[in-house]
Write a protein that holds these residues in place. Sequence first.
Motif, short mmCIF file in Angstrom:
data_model
loop_
_atom_site.label_atom_id
_atom_site.label_comp_id
_atom_site.label_asym_id
_atom_site.label_seq_id
_atom_site.Cartn_x
_atom_site.Cartn_y
_atom_site.Cartn_z
N VAL A 67 12.97 77.36 10.69
CA VAL A 67 11.70 77.76 10.09
C VAL A 67 12.04 78.27 8.70
O VAL A 67 12.75 79.27 8.55
N LEU A 68 11.58 77.54 7.70
CA LEU A 68 11.88 77.87 6.31
C LEU A 68 10.69 78.57 5.68
O LEU A 68 9.54 78.24 5.98
N GLY A 69 10.97 79.50 4.78
CA GLY A 69 9.91 80.20 4.07
C GLY A 69 10.00 79.93 2.58
O GLY A 69 11.11 79.91 2.01
N ALA A 70 8.86 79.71 1.96
CA ALA A 70 8.83 79.49 0.51
C ALA A 70 9.32 80.74 -0.21
O ALA A 70 8.86 81.84 0.06
N ARG A 71 10.26 80.57 -1.12
CA ARG A 71 10.83 81.72 -1.84
C ARG A 71 9.79 82.44 -2.68
O ARG A 71 9.88 83.65 -2.88
N GLU A 72 8.80 81.71 -3.18
CA GLU A 72 7.81 82.32 -4.09
C GLU A 72 6.80 83.21 -3.37
O GLU A 72 6.15 84.04 -4.00
N ALA A 73 6.66 83.05 -2.06
CA ALA A 73 5.67 83.84 -1.31
C ALA A 73 6.29 85.18 -0.89
O ALA A 73 7.28 85.22 -0.16
N VAL A 74 5.69 86.27 -1.34
CA VAL A 74 6.22 87.60 -1.05
C VAL A 74 6.27 87.87 0.45
O VAL A 74 7.19 88.52 0.95
N SER A 75 5.28 87.36 1.18
CA SER A 75 5.17 87.62 2.62
C SER A 75 5.92 86.60 3.47
O SER A 75 5.79 86.60 4.69
N SER A 76 6.70 85.75 2.84
CA SER A 76 7.33 84.62 3.52
C SER A 76 8.10 85.01 4.77
O SER A 76 7.95 84.39 5.82
N PHE A 77 8.94 86.06 4.66
CA PHE A 77 9.77 86.41 5.81
C PHE A 77 8.92 86.86 6.99
O PHE A 77 9.12 86.40 8.11
N LEU A 78 7.96 87.73 6.74
CA LEU A 78 7.12 88.22 7.83
C LEU A 78 6.26 87.11 8.42
O LEU A 78 6.14 86.99 9.65
N ASP A 79 5.66 86.29 7.57
CA ASP A 79 4.82 85.20 8.05
C ASP A 79 5.62 84.24 8.93
O ASP A 79 5.16 83.82 9.99
N CYS A 80 6.83 83.89 8.48
CA CYS A 80 7.65 82.95 9.24
C CYS A 80 8.19 83.56 10.53
O CYS A 80 8.37 82.86 11.53
N ALA A 81 8.40 84.88 10.53
CA ALA A 81 8.83 85.56 11.77
C ALA A 81 7.70 85.51 12.80
O ALA A 81 7.95 85.26 13.99
N LEU A 82 6.47 85.74 12.35
CA LEU A 82 5.32 85.64 13.26
C LEU A 82 5.17 84.22 13.79
O LEU A 82 4.91 84.00 14.98
N CYS A 83 5.36 83.25 12.91
CA CYS A 83 5.30 81.84 13.30
C CYS A 83 6.37 81.53 14.36
O CYS A 83 6.09 80.87 15.37
N ALA A 84 7.57 82.05 14.14
CA ALA A 84 8.68 81.81 15.07
C ALA A 84 8.38 82.37 16.46
O ALA A 84 8.67 81.73 17.48
N GLU A 85 7.80 83.56 16.50
CA GLU A 85 7.46 84.15 17.81
C GLU A 85 6.43 83.29 18.54
O GLU A 85 6.56 83.05 19.74
N ASN A 86 5.42 82.83 17.81
CA ASN A 86 4.44 81.91 18.42
C ASN A 86 5.15 80.69 19.00
O ASN A 86 4.83 80.23 20.10
N MET A 87 6.10 80.16 18.25
CA MET A 87 6.82 78.96 18.69
C MET A 87 7.60 79.23 19.97
O MET A 87 7.59 78.41 20.90
N MET A 88 8.26 80.38 20.04
CA MET A 88 9.06 80.70 21.23
C MET A 88 8.18 80.92 22.46
O MET A 88 8.54 80.52 23.57
N LEU A 89 7.02 81.54 22.25
CA LEU A 89 6.08 81.73 23.36
C LEU A 89 5.52 80.39 23.83
O LEU A 89 5.42 80.12 25.04
N ALA A 90 5.15 79.53 22.88
CA ALA A 90 4.62 78.21 23.24
C ALA A 90 5.66 77.40 24.00
O ALA A 90 5.35 76.72 24.98
N ALA A 91 6.91 77.48 23.55
CA ALA A 91 7.98 76.75 24.23
C ALA A 91 8.09 77.20 25.68
O ALA A 91 8.17 76.37 26.60
N TRP A 92 8.08 78.51 25.90
CA TRP A 92 8.20 79.04 27.26
C TRP A 92 7.06 78.54 28.13
O TRP A 92 7.26 78.19 29.30
N ALA A 93 5.84 78.49 27.56
CA ALA A 93 4.68 78.01 28.31
C ALA A 93 4.85 76.54 28.71
O ALA A 93 4.29 76.10 29.70
N LEU A 94 5.67 75.80 27.94
CA LEU A 94 5.92 74.38 28.24
C LEU A 94 7.18 74.20 29.11
O LEU A 94 7.60 73.07 29.35
#
Length: 195
Positions: free
Chosen positions: A110-137
């Motif tokens: 999961v890559l984050g755009a360097r120019e976006a100040v919130s990139s790390f937090l946004d991508c961390a939230l995205c990653a958690e969604n991904m891990m939860l979705a994977a478990w559901a599958l």
Amino acid sequence: MMTGAESIEIFSVIRERRSVRNYTDRDVPEEGLRAIIAAGIQAPTALGLQPWRFVIVKDRALIQQVSDYCKPILIERIGEEGGAGTEEFLAALKTPVFSIFYNAPVLVLVLGAREAVSSFLDCALCAENMMLAAWALGIGSCWIGSAALVQERPDLLAALKVPDDHQIVAPLIFGYPGPLSPKPVRREPRIDWVP
């Protein structure tokens, strides 16, 4: 609108999800990976920037190269810093056949755009969604934070198709779980109520 059964299922997935460090050789189908990413991009994102981008790596030789690069760096850093619970991981790192990716069939960066100040937090939230979705599958996952060390190797970054204007935020592995040990019990949360 969510039904009662759906809400119960969501809480069950959240409660039962765990980091998987043992995988079968079974491949994760493309539609499963697309569904996992589709869940990821539903995460909250500051200013609606959606600064994420994804690289799906199934090339086992390349995954092994990344592991081989990261292991000696980790051995050195853990050896210097020490800390509780590091002995077992350090011993594993010193084993030649050990992979920091636990032989998972898929690595998703999961890559984050360097120019976006919130990139790390946004991508961390995205990653958690991904891990939860994977478990559901029925698919296991684990965030391999130490794999971000690969950002110090331009040739490997190029092989991983990481563009210069993005950084690796969440290196996630996915695969079908092998036998698992019991999930560690969570401590009761410390909560302060402000009336």
